[in-house]
Design a protein around this motif. Structure first.
Motif, short mmCIF file in Angstrom:
data_model
loop_
_atom_site.label_atom_id
_atom_site.label_comp_id
_atom_site.label_asym_id
_atom_site.label_seq_id
_atom_site.Cartn_x
_atom_site.Cartn_y
_atom_site.Cartn_z
N ASN A 146 66.67 31.10 44.19
CA ASN A 146 67.30 31.42 45.48
C ASN A 146 67.68 30.14 46.21
O ASN A 146 66.81 29.47 46.80
CB ASN A 146 66.34 32.27 46.32
CG ASN A 146 66.06 33.61 45.69
OD1 ASN A 146 66.75 34.59 45.93
ND2 ASN A 146 65.04 33.67 44.85
N TYR A 148 69.31 27.74 49.03
CA TYR A 148 69.51 27.78 50.48
C TYR A 148 69.84 26.38 50.96
O TYR A 148 69.66 25.39 50.24
CB TYR A 148 68.24 28.28 51.19
CG TYR A 148 67.14 27.24 51.23
CD1 TYR A 148 66.96 26.42 52.33
CD2 TYR A 148 66.31 27.02 50.11
CE1 TYR A 148 65.98 25.44 52.35
CE2 TYR A 148 65.33 26.05 50.13
CZ TYR A 148 65.17 25.26 51.24
OH TYR A 148 64.22 24.27 51.25
N ARG A 184 59.44 34.93 46.46
CA ARG A 184 60.55 34.42 45.66
C ARG A 184 60.53 32.89 45.66
O ARG A 184 59.76 32.26 46.36
CB ARG A 184 61.88 34.97 46.21
CG ARG A 184 61.93 36.50 46.20
CD ARG A 184 63.32 37.05 46.14
NE ARG A 184 63.26 38.49 45.93
CZ ARG A 184 63.31 39.40 46.90
NH1 ARG A 184 63.40 39.01 48.15
NH2 ARG A 184 63.26 40.69 46.62
N TYR A 186 62.48 29.51 46.36
CA TYR A 186 63.57 28.99 47.18
C TYR A 186 63.79 27.51 46.85
O TYR A 186 62.84 26.72 46.87
CB TYR A 186 63.26 29.16 48.66
CG TYR A 186 63.10 30.62 49.04
CD1 TYR A 186 64.19 31.41 49.32
CD2 TYR A 186 61.83 31.22 49.06
CE1 TYR A 186 64.04 32.76 49.64
CE2 TYR A 186 61.67 32.55 49.38
CZ TYR A 186 62.79 33.32 49.66
OH TYR A 186 62.63 34.65 49.96
N LEU A 223 57.78 32.75 54.59
CA LEU A 223 59.07 32.12 54.89
C LEU A 223 59.42 32.30 56.36
O LEU A 223 59.93 31.37 57.01
CB LEU A 223 60.14 32.72 54.00
CG LEU A 223 61.54 32.11 54.10
CD1 LEU A 223 61.53 30.66 53.66
CD2 LEU A 223 62.54 32.91 53.25
N TRP A 251 59.69 34.06 40.51
CA TRP A 251 59.81 32.62 40.62
C TRP A 251 59.84 32.03 39.22
O TRP A 251 59.60 32.73 38.24
CB TRP A 251 58.73 32.01 41.49
CG TRP A 251 57.32 32.06 41.00
CD1 TRP A 251 56.65 31.10 40.31
CD2 TRP A 251 56.37 33.13 41.19
NE1 TRP A 251 55.36 31.49 40.06
CE2 TRP A 251 55.16 32.73 40.59
CE3 TRP A 251 56.44 34.38 41.80
CZ2 TRP A 251 54.03 33.54 40.58
CZ3 TRP A 251 55.31 35.18 41.80
CH2 TRP A 251 54.12 34.77 41.20
N LEU A 269 60.14 23.02 51.48
CA LEU A 269 60.75 24.19 52.11
C LEU A 269 60.89 23.98 53.63
O LEU A 269 61.91 24.33 54.22
CB LEU A 269 59.93 25.44 51.80
CG LEU A 269 60.55 26.80 52.14
CD1 LEU A 269 61.97 26.93 51.62
CD2 LEU A 269 59.67 27.92 51.59
#
Length: 283
Positions: A146, A148, A184, A186, A223, A251, A269
């Motif tokens: 994922n 971002y 998930r 990221y 998150l 993941w 993150l």
């Protein structure tokens, strides 16, 4: 290197173009208005050191609602590979989706796992991988989790952080679809661009399939805690029903990326969400 970026105006394509140019390479853009299948595009593509496919107009929501868009994307992908077949392009990289092609298989997912996508978007990406392997067996396939970061817009039912930050800026409550405990993987868009460049630069990636992610699960509730920390806002999310195209917890194992590319993610993150928030508010 002189590298063709197919989908240069998209979220990942824009970041990749900037990273290539920052590293002293030449990025040759291909877009819907200037496709590689056109006479001008073929001329520009001749003699490229590599080409990277990041041209995806589909999202899990759009393909789920309009399956015919997947067929159109597959046709364009085949036509583009055919256009490149007689050109002197040394390397080809397909950016695929590690967040969807593995489906609901037990996490973390490794490249040897059987593909079992549970939604139309995942099946589209798996089909594209098969076409790449058939038409160009030396393709490098990078399965991104994922992604971002700055440049990600809130559209198409994809990119939870893009939607959450947009909601916060506009005074709306972020929406969590389904179970907040779903986790998930990221990965920051700048780290993905670095992985793509590393794959272009090493022969060890030729013909390989490689996961690109953080290698760590983060739940939606965790998150959201990070988003609250970064934005300095108190957040009261809306908990809505899960959507049919959403995966369960997923993941990736990223050992192969380390071994073949010498790559590992360098952006935490918290730092990545902060960079995305700063971009959103125009800092």
């Amino acid at each position: 290197m002189r590298v063709g970026v197919i989908g240069a105006r998209g979220f990942i394509g824009t970041a990749l173009t900037a990273a290539l140019e920052s590293a002293g390479h030449e990025a040759v853009p291909f877009t819907q208005e200037h496709p590689i299948t056109s006479p001008e595009g073929r001329k520009a593509a001749n003699g490229l050191d590599g080409a990277v496919w990041v041209a995806s107009s589909s999202t899990p929501a759009s393909v789920g609602q309009h399956p015919e868009t997947a067929d159109a994307e597959l046709d364009l992908f085949r036509e583009s590979l055919a256009a490149m077949a007689d050109l002197d392009i040394a390397r080809f990289i397909l950016v695929s989706s590690g967040g969807t092609v593995y489906g609901s298989a037990p996490a973390p997912s490794s490249e040897e796992d059987e593909l079992a996508p549970v939604n139309a978007y995942g099946r589209l990406k798996a089909q594209m991988e098969g076409i790449a392997r058939e038409q160009r067996p030396d393709s490098t396939i990078l399965r991104l989790s994922n992604v971002y970061g700055p440049g990600q817009l809130a559209k198409g039912g994809q990119g939870v952080l893009g939607h959450w930050l947009d909601a916060i800026i506009n005074g709306r409550r972020p929406v969590i679809f389904g179970d907040p405990a779903v986790a998930r993987d990221y990965v920051f868009v700048g780290d993905c661009a670095d992985a793509i460049i590393a794959a272009l630069a090493t022969d060890r990636s030729i013909g390989a399939t490689i996961n690109i992610g953080s290698g760590e699960p983060t739940s939606l509730c965790s998150l959201l805690d990070i988003v609250a920390q970064v934005t300095g806002r108190q957040i009261d999310p809306i908990i809505d029903e899960g959507r049919p195209f959403d995966n369960s917890s997923t993941w990736l194992r990223i050992d192969r990326a380390r071994d073949l590319l010498g790559w590992r993610p360098s952006t935490s993150l918290v730092d990545g969400v902060r960079a995305m928030w700063d971009w959103k508010v125009g800092r």
